[in-house]
Design an enzyme around this catalytic site. Structure first.
Site: not given
Ligand code: CP
Length: 307
Positions: A101, A128, A131, A223, A262, A290
């Site tokens: 990430r 993403h 997701q 979001d 999300c 997830r």
């Molecule tokens: N939706 C998501 O990626 O959550 P986090 O940022 O908590 O990983």
């Protein structure tokens, strides 16, 4: 090195491969333990905070018999003392997959280009994809025959919106993007969604008016308006307020429509408490999923899927 599969973006998998992963995720949801990663280690490089992605990958690797190795970017020498490419080469000698990430999509692409193990994008400013696969999996749980149905995304045209639109297109789901002027998808991402929609015979379109956008949709999706690392911006918040999913907007949607997010959510901003905690919300199923989808993805990329 050439046959190593990465997941830098949704379209790194074909539509058929996405189907295999989602079907396997359904099996893993019923039977969570499988020893496909026995003796394997998965590095988790995170340059941004995370609850769902970090924990679901960590737990998922463990449930598949492997060992997750969390590496905060500040603890590594990547970029500060050595190149991303050298980090990729070194980590590939120790671990069996790398989840990352970070900010720039280019960093994920560079890491993947030099890694000899699968690299998985756990969020960049542009995409993403983990997701997005989960969003489609969750939508299919709600609507087992999702082809031709529509997910309407309301709010900021960000990384989540872009990946959702591409994943929707590749799985036969129409996606309506309802964003205020000035907050549309970046032009290159919009072009990518249109290419995917054309290739798969579905619609990805834009509708400025949120009330029109939710009419006929099977899911309303939102979001956060201010993404990680962005400064609070009153002009942006004011443009986005009409796109909040609250009880009034929900009245314009079909009675069967579900609500997706999300997470993390800013309750009272992009989504009201009543909607988020209401009977039509599937946001916590999305969060749970997830885990199942990423496990199926790991099994697929490491060549251990049961498909
Ligand atoms: N939706 C998501 O990626 O959550 P986090 O940022 O908590 O990983």
């Amino acid at each position: 090195m050439s046959d190593v599969r990465h997941f830098r973006k949704v379209s790194d998998l074909s539509a058929k491969e996405i189907r295999l992963v989602l079907d396997d995720a359904a099996r893993l949801k019923l039977e969570p333990r499988r020893d496909v990663l026995a003796g394997k280690t998965v590095a988790l490089i995170f340059s941004k905070p995370s609850t769902r992605t970090r924990v679901s990958f960590s737990v998922g690797v463990y449930q598949l018999g492997g060992m997750p190795l969390f590496l905060g970017e500040k603890e590594l020498q990547m970029r500060s003392s050595e190149t991303i490419e050298d980090t990729a080469r070194v980590l590939s000698r120790y671990v069996d997959a790398i989840v990352i990430r970070t900010f720039a999509q280019q960093d994920v692409d560079d890491l993947a280009a030099s890694a000899s193990v699968p690299v998985i994008n756990a969020l960049t400013d542009e995409r993403h994809p983990c997701q997005a696969l989960t969003d489609i999996f969750t939508f299919e749980e709600c609507f087992p025959d999702p082809r031709g149905r529509t997910i309407t995304y309301l709010g900021d045209g960000n990384n989540v919106a872009a990946s959702l639109a591409i994943a929707g297109a590749m799985t036969g789901v129409n996606v309506c993007l309802s964003t205020p002027e000035g907050y549309d998808l970046p032009a290159d991402m919009w072009a990518e969604t249109q290419k995917a929609a054309t290739a798969h015979g579905v619609r990805v379109w834009q509708e400025r008016d949120p009330h029109t956008a939710v009419t006929g949709a099977s899911a309303l999706y939102t979001d956060v308006w201010i993404s990680m690392g962005q400064a609070e911006d009153e002009e942006k918040l004011s443009a986005l307020r009409p796109y909040a999913i609250d009880e009034r907007l929900l009245e314009f949607a079909s009675p069967h429509a579900v609500v997706m997010h999300c997470l993390p959510a800013h309750r009272g901003m992009e989504i009201s408490d009543a909607v988020m905690d209401g009977a039509r919300s599937v946001v916590f199923d999305q969060a749970e999923n997830r885990l199942h989808v990423q496990k199926a993805l790991l099994a697929f990329l490491l060549g251990a899927d049961e498909c």
